[in-house]
Scaffold this motif. Structure first.
Motif, mmCIF file in Angstrom:
data_model
loop_
_atom_site.group_PDB
_atom_site.id
_atom_site.type_symbol
_atom_site.label_atom_id
_atom_site.label_comp_id
_atom_site.label_asym_id
_atom_site.label_seq_id
_atom_site.Cartn_x
_atom_site.Cartn_y
_atom_site.Cartn_z
ATOM 1 N N TYR A 88 -1.290 11.747 0.287
ATOM 2 C CA TYR A 88 -0.630 10.432 0.298
ATOM 3 C C TYR A 88 0.351 10.308 1.468
ATOM 4 O O TYR A 88 0.576 9.212 1.992
ATOM 5 C CB TYR A 88 0.098 10.182 -1.024
ATOM 6 N N GLN A 145 0.829 -1.207 0.000
ATOM 7 C CA GLN A 145 0.000 0.000 0.000
ATOM 8 C C GLN A 145 0.864 1.257 0.000
ATOM 9 O O GLN A 145 0.554 2.245 -0.682
ATOM 10 C CB GLN A 145 -0.935 0.001 1.210
ATOM 11 N N ASP A 205 0.797 4.270 -2.721
ATOM 12 C CA ASP A 205 0.614 5.670 -2.328
ATOM 13 C C ASP A 205 1.773 6.532 -2.824
ATOM 14 O O ASP A 205 1.554 7.649 -3.320
ATOM 15 C CB ASP A 205 0.503 5.779 -0.808
ATOM 16 N N SER A 239 -1.423 8.887 4.392
ATOM 17 C CA SER A 239 -1.705 7.467 4.227
ATOM 18 C C SER A 239 -0.458 6.628 4.511
ATOM 19 O O SER A 239 -0.524 5.604 5.202
ATOM 20 C CB SER A 239 -2.215 7.198 2.808
ATOM 21 N N GLN A 258 0.708 9.164 -5.546
ATOM 22 C CA GLN A 258 0.841 10.457 -4.871
ATOM 23 C C GLN A 258 -0.412 11.328 -5.003
ATOM 24 O O GLN A 258 -0.362 12.496 -5.408
ATOM 25 C CB GLN A 258 2.082 11.215 -5.375
ATOM 26 N N GLN A 259 -1.537 10.729 -4.650
ATOM 27 C CA GLN A 259 -2.759 11.522 -4.569
ATOM 28 C C GLN A 259 -2.646 12.490 -3.397
ATOM 29 O O GLN A 259 -1.835 12.308 -2.486
ATOM 30 C CB GLN A 259 -3.973 10.617 -4.381
#
Length: 297
Positions: free
Chosen positions: A157, A145, A149, A160, A153-154
């Motif tokens: 991120y 995960q 992430d 997260s 790279q939303q």
């Protein structure tokens, strides 16, 4: 990505963002036989590996792990290691380097010494993990995960990844039957933090407990008790342990004589260094190098 087999010692980890000190990527070996090890190396960062396909042999100076798809391995801070692809099949695995200290916010100070390798060797957790396959699955998923992430790279991120890393640490604590992680009182951790930094910076010279306690404005006797309470060992034992860890690194990564290395880890007497090394590792420095540079493959 291509694997650099140039010999080196202390690996420098380049972070995409210097303020977000974690690096995670995949390594792929094509389908071909190989028994060539990469170089011995180490780094301050804790290393996490999750195998996605094939078989990877990961070796430390004390143990070798044959890792298959679904397996994970953890290498503690400054743990010497090397690896090679095992067998003919494709090998694909995730590598994660993380500066644990950068993720230890004030609320986690009790765990600072353990998760940064100051008071615990996280490599020891690999033996515990073998008894908990469910925890292996959890950690494997968390590493995967974190890779997703970091790749996508939303927005948010970083949060997260931070949460996944904290979940990973929590998972380790839950299975810590051997009590490898010993939390420290936060106030005590704050008092000892500068002492631990000072010790790491002075390993190449000879110093006594009075030198450290005076620098931190503590009475030597009081500081000795404080240190043992927090670290679970005497000041002398801890410094010797750190000197031997540094010597282990230099023996396998530098073309220096034993006498030169003894000086590089703070010994004025090569004979004293030799005796302590043999007591710590059960062999002479030269025998140590021979065993680890010519393994039986």
């Amino acid at each position: 990505m291509p694997v650099n087999l140039t010999t080196y010692d202390k690996e420098h980890v380049d972070y995409e963002d210097p303020n977000f000190r974690i690096k995670i990527w995949t390594i792929h070996y094509p389908s071909q036989p190989s028994d060539q090890y990469g170089p011995w190396h180490y780094h301050e960062e804790v290393e996490l590996i999750a195998v996605l396909q094939g078989t990877l042999t990961m070796e430390t100076t004390h143990i070798s792990y044959n890792l298959q798809a679904g397996n994970v391995v953890m290498l503690g801070s400054n743990e010497l290691h090397r690896s090679h692809k095992h067998g003919h099949d494709d090998l694909l695995y995730i590598v994660c380097h993380v500066d644990m200290a950068a993720f230890m916010d004030p609320s986690l100070l009790p765990y600072l010494a353990a998760f940064t390798g100051r008071s615990a060797n996280l490599t020891q957790f690999n033996e515990t993990l073998r008894k908990y396959p469910t925890s292996i699955q959890v950690i494997h998923q968390l590493i995967h995960q974190m890779l997703l992430d970091m790749t996508i790279q939303q927005r948010g991120y970083e949060l997260s990844i931070n949460a996944s890393l904290k979940k990973l640490m929590y998972t380790l604590i839950q299975i810590d039957d051997a009590h490898i992680i010993k939390p420290m009182d936060p106030q005590l951790a704050e008092k000892l933090r500068p002492a631990l930094v000072y010790i790491e910076q002075q390993l190449d010279i000879s110093f006594q407990i009075a030198d450290v306690s005076n620098k931190l404005n503590y009475n030597s006797s009081y500081f000795a008790k404080l240190f043992k309470k927090g670290m679970g060992m005497t000041f002398t034992s801890y410094v010797q342990m750190r000197r031997m860890k540094r010597a282990e690194q230099l023996l396998l990564t530098e073309a220096w004589s034993v006498t030169e290395i003894s000086g590089k880890v703070g010994f004025t007497s090569p004979a004293q260094f030799y005796q302590l090394f043999k007591r710590h590792f059960g062999c002479s420095p030269r025998q140590f190098v021979e065993k680890r540079t010519h393994p039986k493959l």
